[in-house]
Design a protein around this motif. Structure first.
Motif, PDB file in Angstrom:
ATOM      1  N   PRO A  28     -34.857  12.005 -17.790  1.00 25.48           N
ATOM      2  CA  PRO A  28     -35.686  13.172 -17.466  1.00 25.48           C
ATOM      3  C   PRO A  28     -37.135  12.929 -17.881  1.00 25.48           C
ATOM      4  O   PRO A  28     -37.392  12.230 -18.870  1.00 25.48           O
ATOM      5  CB  PRO A  28     -35.071  14.303 -18.301  1.00 25.48           C
ATOM      6  CG  PRO A  28     -33.857  13.767 -18.936  1.00 25.48           C
ATOM      7  CD  PRO A  28     -33.901  12.284 -18.870  1.00 25.48           C
ATOM      8  N   GLY A  29     -38.072  13.539 -17.140  1.00 23.21           N
ATOM      9  CA  GLY A  29     -39.497  13.323 -17.388  1.00 23.21           C
ATOM     10  C   GLY A  29     -39.898  13.620 -18.825  1.00 23.21           C
ATOM     11  O   GLY A  29     -40.694  12.889 -19.416  1.00 23.21           O
TER      12      GLY A  29
ATOM     13  N   ARG B   5     -35.361   5.396 -13.172  1.00 24.48           N
ATOM     14  CA  ARG B   5     -35.692   6.533 -12.302  1.00 24.48           C
ATOM     15  C   ARG B   5     -35.915   7.779 -13.131  1.00 24.48           C
ATOM     16  O   ARG B   5     -35.167   8.041 -14.064  1.00 24.48           O
ATOM     17  CB  ARG B   5     -34.562   6.752 -11.292  1.00 24.48           C
ATOM     18  CG  ARG B   5     -34.587   5.631 -10.259  1.00 24.48           C
ATOM     19  CD  ARG B   5     -33.378   5.512  -9.420  1.00 24.48           C
ATOM     20  NE  ARG B   5     -32.570   6.681  -9.285  1.00 24.48           N
ATOM     21  CZ  ARG B   5     -31.260   6.628  -9.071  1.00 24.48           C
ATOM     22  NH1 ARG B   5     -30.633   5.475  -8.977  1.00 24.48           N
ATOM     23  NH2 ARG B   5     -30.570   7.721  -8.940  1.00 24.48           N
ATOM     24  N   MET B   6     -36.964   8.520 -12.778  1.00 20.84           N
ATOM     25  CA  MET B   6     -37.267   9.743 -13.506  1.00 20.84           C
ATOM     26  C   MET B   6     -36.718  10.932 -12.727  1.00 20.84           C
ATOM     27  O   MET B   6     -36.888  11.000 -11.505  1.00 20.84           O
ATOM     28  CB  MET B   6     -38.768   9.886 -13.670  1.00 20.84           C
ATOM     29  CG  MET B   6     -39.139  10.827 -14.772  1.00 20.84           C
ATOM     30  SD  MET B   6     -40.902  10.840 -15.027  1.00 20.84           S
ATOM     31  CE  MET B   6     -41.444  11.777 -13.630  1.00 20.84           C
ATOM     32  N   VAL B   7     -36.052  11.853 -13.434  1.00 24.86           N
ATOM     33  CA  VAL B   7     -35.541  13.067 -12.789  1.00 24.86           C
ATOM     34  C   VAL B   7     -36.074  14.278 -13.536  1.00 24.86           C
ATOM     35  O   VAL B   7     -36.678  14.155 -14.604  1.00 24.86           O
ATOM     36  CB  VAL B   7     -33.991  13.082 -12.749  1.00 24.86           C
ATOM     37  CG1 VAL B   7     -33.441  12.006 -11.826  1.00 24.86           C
ATOM     38  CG2 VAL B   7     -33.399  12.950 -14.142  1.00 24.86           C
ATOM     39  N   LEU B   8     -35.833  15.460 -12.941  1.00 27.53           N
ATOM     40  CA  LEU B   8     -36.426  16.690 -13.450  1.00 27.53           C
ATOM     41  C   LEU B   8     -35.930  17.054 -14.853  1.00 27.53           C
ATOM     42  O   LEU B   8     -36.728  17.370 -15.735  1.00 27.53           O
ATOM     43  CB  LEU B   8     -36.078  17.811 -12.455  1.00 27.53           C
ATOM     44  CG  LEU B   8     -36.763  19.144 -12.657  1.00 27.53           C
ATOM     45  CD1 LEU B   8     -38.276  18.983 -12.545  1.00 27.53           C
ATOM     46  CD2 LEU B   8     -36.235  20.167 -11.648  1.00 27.53           C
ATOM     47  N   ASP B   9     -34.631  17.033 -15.054  1.00 28.89           N
ATOM     48  CA  ASP B   9     -34.105  17.554 -16.326  1.00 28.89           C
ATOM     49  C   ASP B   9     -32.756  16.903 -16.656  1.00 28.89           C
ATOM     50  O   ASP B   9     -32.242  16.083 -15.901  1.00 28.89           O
ATOM     51  CB  ASP B   9     -33.968  19.085 -16.268  1.00 28.89           C
ATOM     52  CG  ASP B   9     -33.171  19.546 -15.058  1.00 28.89           C
ATOM     53  OD1 ASP B   9     -32.344  18.754 -14.548  1.00 28.89           O
ATOM     54  OD2 ASP B   9     -33.368  20.686 -14.601  1.00 28.89           O
TER      55      ASP B   9
ATOM     56  N   THR C  10     -29.916  17.366 -14.076  1.00 31.05           N
ATOM     57  CA  THR C  10     -30.044  16.501 -12.896  1.00 31.05           C
ATOM     58  C   THR C  10     -29.613  15.080 -13.255  1.00 31.05           C
ATOM     59  O   THR C  10     -28.970  14.387 -12.472  1.00 31.05           O
ATOM     60  CB  THR C  10     -31.500  16.504 -12.377  1.00 31.05           C
ATOM     61  OG1 THR C  10     -31.936  17.845 -12.272  1.00 31.05           O
ATOM     62  CG2 THR C  10     -31.620  15.802 -11.037  1.00 31.05           C
ATOM     63  N   ARG C  11     -29.980  14.640 -14.448  1.00 36.38           N
ATOM     64  CA  ARG C  11     -29.564  13.293 -14.861  1.00 36.38           C
ATOM     65  C   ARG C  11     -28.045  13.184 -14.894  1.00 36.38           C
ATOM     66  O   ARG C  11     -27.469  12.223 -14.375  1.00 36.38           O
ATOM     67  CB  ARG C  11     -30.135  12.935 -16.233  1.00 36.38           C
ATOM     68  CG  ARG C  11     -29.403  11.711 -16.800  1.00 36.38           C
ATOM     69  CD  ARG C  11     -30.115  10.975 -17.869  1.00 36.38           C
ATOM     70  NE  ARG C  11     -30.165  11.701 -19.105  1.00 36.38           N
ATOM     71  CZ  ARG C  11     -30.740  11.216 -20.188  1.00 36.38           C
ATOM     72  NH1 ARG C  11     -31.341  10.066 -20.169  1.00 36.38           N
ATOM     73  NH2 ARG C  11     -30.755  11.916 -21.293  1.00 36.38           N
TER      74      ARG C  11
ATOM     75  N   HIS D 234     -26.638  12.886 -11.447  1.00 32.20           N
ATOM     76  CA  HIS D 234     -26.833  11.553 -10.849  1.00 32.20           C
ATOM     77  C   HIS D 234     -25.871  10.536 -11.466  1.00 32.20           C
ATOM     78  O   HIS D 234     -25.274   9.724 -10.759  1.00 32.20           O
ATOM     79  CB  HIS D 234     -28.262  11.064 -11.043  1.00 32.20           C
ATOM     80  CG  HIS D 234     -29.211  11.634 -10.038  1.00 32.20           C
ATOM     81  ND1 HIS D 234     -29.384  11.096  -8.787  1.00 32.20           N
ATOM     82  CD2 HIS D 234     -30.034  12.702 -10.099  1.00 32.20           C
ATOM     83  CE1 HIS D 234     -30.274  11.807  -8.119  1.00 32.20           C
ATOM     84  NE2 HIS D 234     -30.677  12.789  -8.896  1.00 32.20           N
TER      85      HIS D 234
END
Ligand code: AMP
Length: 195
Positions: free
Chosen positions: A61-62, A78-82, A85-86, A89
């Motif tokens: 997450p970012g 890869r960067m994800v929102l939170d 979400t991680r 994925h």
């Protein structure tokens, strides 16, 4: 294969078990998918896989990346929102999952898969617990107690032995999980009529 594990080092046997897991995955050409961190067991599993020539994808997450805890040398980061979400994925992109020893974050990821499977919200994936030095024995006992007391009745479609795939040997646990990965659908035949 996705790996959940502590962002802390824990004590010696756990760090060694994480490194062994990363190395074994790489030696068997199994792509490691994990949370993308550089610290603790997360860093150890990724470093060992990379050092053995493996492919490693991190999903972070970012907000964690901006704290500087992302691994800088992965095959792919890869960067994800939170965090949610991680988790999504990691579960959707892996064909199987391993939980190494860890803390609340690892427990949260484990519970996400267990409860998501029960409700049919997660794609069914074999999930194994690496029970190094009995680390997960109390959690295994809890799951058995919950089952004995009827709290897992709605897990009826998933026998307890499939819910609790555990081993203290990473190589054996990986073999057990691979044997349970559903076969990929056969490639569609080319139905184009011959010219
Ligand atoms: P914990 O078991 O509490 O150490 O948390 C580890 C798990 O939570 C990992 O599998 C990550 O997905 C996530 N996590 C917690 N802390 C971090 C961190 N500092 N860097 C990256 N991921 C973390």
């Amino acid at each position: 294969m996705a790996v959940f594990c502590g962002a802390a080092h824990g004590s010696d046997p756990y760090l060694q078990a994480a490194a062994a897991t990363g190395r074994i995955l790489a030696e068997h050409d199994i792509h490691l998918l994990y949370g993308g961190g550089c610290l603790g067991l997360m860093g150890a599993v990724a470093d060992a896989a990379l050092n053995a020539g493996g492919q490693v994808t991190g999903i972070i997450p970012g907000f964690l990346q901006s704290l500087g805890v992302a691994h800088g040398d992965l095959t792919d980061l890869r960067m994800v929102l939170d965090m949610a979400t991680r988790k999504q994925h990691l579960v959707e992109e892996a064909d199987a999952l391993i939980a190494l020893p860890g803390g609340f974050g690892t427990l949260d990821e484990l519970a996400h898969v267990w409860s998501g499977n029960a409700l049919g919200l997660c794609p069914p994936r074999p999930l194994g617990l690496l029970n190094t030095h009995g680390f997960y024995s109390p959690l295994i006992a809890f799951v058995r107690t919950a089952a004995d007391c009827g709290f897992l009745a709605h897990h009826g479609h998933l026998p307890l032995e499939d819910l609790l795939l555990t081993d203290d040997d990473p190589a054996q646990l990986i073999r057990t999980l691979l044997a349970r990965v559903p076969a990929a659908p056969a490639a569609e035949e080319d139905l184009t009529p011959a010219a």
